[in-house]
Design a protein around this motif. Structure first.
Motif, PDB file in Angstrom:
ATOM      1  N   TYR A  91       0.843  -1.388  -0.142  1.00 11.25           N
ATOM      2  CA  TYR A  91       0.165  -0.045   0.192  1.00 11.25           C
ATOM      3  C   TYR A  91       1.168   1.389  -0.415  1.00 11.25           C
ATOM      4  N   LYS A  92       1.396   0.891   0.929  1.00 11.67           N
ATOM      5  CA  LYS A  92       2.797   1.966   0.682  1.00 11.67           C
ATOM      6  C   LYS A  92       3.809   2.438  -0.304  1.00 11.67           C
ATOM      7  N   LEU A  93       4.165   1.418  -0.827  1.00  7.96           N
ATOM      8  CA  LEU A  93       4.936   1.677  -1.335  1.00  7.96           C
ATOM      9  C   LEU A  93       4.122   1.906  -3.521  1.00  7.96           C
ATOM     10  N   ASN A  94       3.009   1.662  -3.246  1.00  6.38           N
ATOM     11  CA  ASN A  94       2.311   1.759  -4.914  1.00  6.38           C
ATOM     12  C   ASN A  94       1.146   2.967  -4.766  1.00  6.38           C
ATOM     13  N   PHE A  95       0.919   3.562  -3.557  1.00  4.84           N
ATOM     14  CA  PHE A  95      -0.005   3.953  -3.810  1.00  4.84           C
ATOM     15  C   PHE A  95       0.302   5.057  -4.826  1.00  4.84           C
ATOM     16  N   GLY A  96       1.523   5.673  -5.074  1.00  5.65           N
ATOM     17  CA  GLY A  96       0.915   6.527  -5.752  1.00  5.65           C
ATOM     18  C   GLY A  96       1.041   6.594  -7.267  1.00  5.65           C
ATOM     19  N   ALA A  97       1.353   4.932  -7.884  1.00  7.43           N
ATOM     20  CA  ALA A  97       1.761   4.551  -9.047  1.00  7.43           C
ATOM     21  C   ALA A  97       0.296   3.899  -9.327  1.00  7.43           C
ATOM     22  N   ALA A  98      -0.505   3.082  -8.589  1.00  7.90           N
ATOM     23  CA  ALA A  98      -1.731   2.761  -8.348  1.00  7.90           C
ATOM     24  C   ALA A  98      -2.408   4.454  -9.277  1.00  7.90           C
ATOM     25  N   MET A  99      -2.516   5.274  -8.128  1.00  4.12           N
ATOM     26  CA  MET A  99      -3.573   6.899  -8.309  1.00  4.12           C
ATOM     27  C   MET A  99      -3.474   6.537  -9.592  1.00  4.12           C
ATOM     28  N   GLN A 100      -1.925   7.181 -10.170  1.00  4.28           N
ATOM     29  CA  GLN A 100      -1.776   7.373 -11.314  1.00  4.28           C
ATOM     30  C   GLN A 100      -2.496   6.436 -12.993  1.00  4.28           C
ATOM     31  N   ILE A 101      -2.592   5.189 -12.355  1.00  2.00           N
ATOM     32  CA  ILE A 101      -3.509   4.107 -13.313  1.00  2.00           C
ATOM     33  C   ILE A 101      -5.116   4.275 -13.024  1.00  2.00           C
ATOM     34  N   TRP A 102      -5.008   4.427 -11.637  1.00  7.67           N
ATOM     35  CA  TRP A 102      -6.797   4.146 -11.431  1.00  7.67           C
ATOM     36  C   TRP A 102      -7.579   5.708 -11.574  1.00  7.67           C
ATOM     37  N   VAL A 103      -6.958   6.923 -11.424  1.00  8.41           N
ATOM     38  CA  VAL A 103      -7.595   8.142 -11.339  1.00  8.41           C
ATOM     39  C   VAL A 103      -8.231   8.636 -13.195  1.00  8.41           C
ATOM     40  N   PRO A 104      -6.939   7.708 -13.568  1.00 11.82           N
ATOM     41  CA  PRO A 104      -7.811   8.395 -15.670  1.00 11.82           C
ATOM     42  C   PRO A 104      -8.418   7.226 -15.494  1.00 11.82           C
ATOM     43  N   TYR A 105      -8.431   5.652 -15.442  1.00 10.14           N
ATOM     44  CA  TYR A 105      -9.604   5.053 -15.710  1.00 10.14           C
ATOM     45  C   TYR A 105     -10.786   5.302 -15.343  1.00 10.14           C
ATOM     46  N   LEU A 106     -11.091   5.754 -13.668  1.00  3.20           N
ATOM     47  CA  LEU A 106     -12.111   6.116 -13.714  1.00  3.20           C
ATOM     48  C   LEU A 106     -12.929   7.708 -14.225  1.00  3.20           C
ATOM     49  N   LEU A 107     -11.982   7.942 -14.974  1.00  2.00           N
ATOM     50  CA  LEU A 107     -12.442   9.418 -15.748  1.00  2.00           C
ATOM     51  C   LEU A 107     -13.441   8.507 -17.244  1.00  2.00           C
ATOM     52  N   VAL A 108     -12.789   7.594 -17.436  1.00  2.00           N
ATOM     53  CA  VAL A 108     -13.323   6.949 -18.501  1.00  2.00           C
ATOM     54  C   VAL A 108     -14.611   6.747 -18.241  1.00  2.00           C
ATOM     55  N   LEU A 109     -14.707   6.153 -16.986  1.00  2.00           N
ATOM     56  CA  LEU A 109     -15.791   5.116 -16.778  1.00  2.00           C
ATOM     57  C   LEU A 109     -17.136   6.611 -16.176  1.00  2.00           C
ATOM     58  N   ALA A 136     -16.032   0.634 -21.908  1.00  2.00           N
ATOM     59  CA  ALA A 136     -15.734   0.551 -20.772  1.00  2.00           C
ATOM     60  C   ALA A 136     -14.652  -0.726 -20.069  1.00  2.00           C
ATOM     61  N   ALA A 137     -15.661  -1.739 -21.550  1.00  2.00           N
ATOM     62  CA  ALA A 137     -14.691  -3.530 -20.755  1.00  2.00           C
ATOM     63  C   ALA A 137     -13.591  -3.263 -21.170  1.00  2.00           C
ATOM     64  N   GLY A 138     -13.234  -2.952 -22.258  1.00  2.00           N
ATOM     65  CA  GLY A 138     -12.033  -2.701 -22.909  1.00  2.00           C
ATOM     66  C   GLY A 138     -10.955  -1.668 -21.532  1.00  2.00           C
ATOM     67  N   ALA A 139     -11.395  -0.805 -21.288  1.00  2.00           N
ATOM     68  CA  ALA A 139     -10.556   0.185 -20.491  1.00  2.00           C
ATOM     69  C   ALA A 139     -10.320  -0.461 -19.190  1.00  2.00           C
ATOM     70  N   THR A 140     -11.087  -1.493 -18.651  1.00  2.00           N
ATOM     71  CA  THR A 140     -11.463  -2.730 -17.371  1.00  2.00           C
ATOM     72  C   THR A 140     -10.373  -3.730 -17.823  1.00  2.00           C
ATOM     73  N   LEU A 141     -10.385  -4.003 -18.829  1.00  2.00           N
ATOM     74  CA  LEU A 141      -8.819  -5.044 -18.795  1.00  2.00           C
ATOM     75  C   LEU A 141      -7.861  -4.390 -19.173  1.00  2.00           C
TER      76      LEU A 141
END
Length: 226
Positions: A91-109, A136-141
């Motif tokens: 959680y500590k190591l990857n929080f920032g990196a995960a958010m960099q991936i997760w936020v754009p994905y949520l924007l697409v959704l 949406a399915a492609g973005a989730t995959l």
């Protein structure tokens, strides 16, 4: 008896390994629920619009990333279990990196959900709705691959994005398996609730990690320094 050659140590037998897996899944599940709880509680209790749902899901990305890290680094021996330690390290190591991936994905959704929610008022052809669902399915995959990669390796976000997209075609069996996993998740949400899906988070994450075995191996061999 432990000094006898060939003797099996306590905590290394088949039953112990199964027990270790179940214990790890339970601890990881509890920690995923704990770290994602603020958003999940609001998501379950309130019937808000798509933007609110996206905001509620923000904590879920780092939580899933930590779960992937913990399950990847789990011990197979019952006497060496430290899933909580591995989870918090991930959680500590990857929080920032995960958010960099997760936020754009949520924007697409959010964009897809908003368009589908106002589809009748937009007056666009029906095939456009199908295209949005496919998007949406492609973005989730894609985000499934991206979370695995960013949780286990230290790459730049742009490289994670490229590798995740490349892996969709490079490993069609894994992509198909993840598509089946997505259908299961959608079915659980549709016929039960988001809460039921959240209770299966560790099992779904473990399945995602299992599906990604070939991708992980190739990333290790081709894109990391030995």
């Amino acid at each position: 008896m432990s000094d006898v050659p060939g003797a099996r140590r306590f905590g290394t037998g088949p039953l112990s390994r199964v027990s270790a897996l179940i214990y790890t899944l339970l601890i990881v599940e509890l920690l995923v629920l704990l770290t994602a709880a603020p958003g999940l509680v609001v998501l379950v209790l309130l019937n808000g619009g798509v933007p609110l749902m996206a905001v509620c899901l923000l904590p879920t990305g780092p939580a899933l990333s930590a779960a992937l890290y913990a399950l990847r680094h789990r011990s197979r021996e019952l006497t060496e279990l430290r899933p909580a330690t591995a989870f918090w390290r991930g959680y500590k190591l990857n929080f920032g990196a995960a958010m960099q991936i997760w936020v754009p994905y949520l924007l697409v959704l959010t964009l897809v959900g908003t368009n589908l929610g106002n589809f009748s008022a937009a007056g666009v052809p029906g095939w456009w709705a199908a295209l949005l669902v496919v998007l949406a399915a492609g973005a989730t995959l894609w985000v499934a691959n991206a979370l695995v990669i960013t949780s286990l390796f230290a790459f730049r976000a742009v490289d994670v994005a490229k590798l995740a997209a490349y892996s969709l075609g490079r490993f069609p069996a894994a992509t198909l398996a993840n598509a089946c996993l997505l259908i299961v998740a959608a079915g659980v949400t549709l016929y039960a609730t988001e809460a039921a899906l959240a209770l299966l988070a560790s099992v779904l994450t473990a399945t995602l990690l299992w599906n990604a075995r070939a991708m992980i191996t190739e990333v290790e061999q081709r894109f990391t320094r030995q």
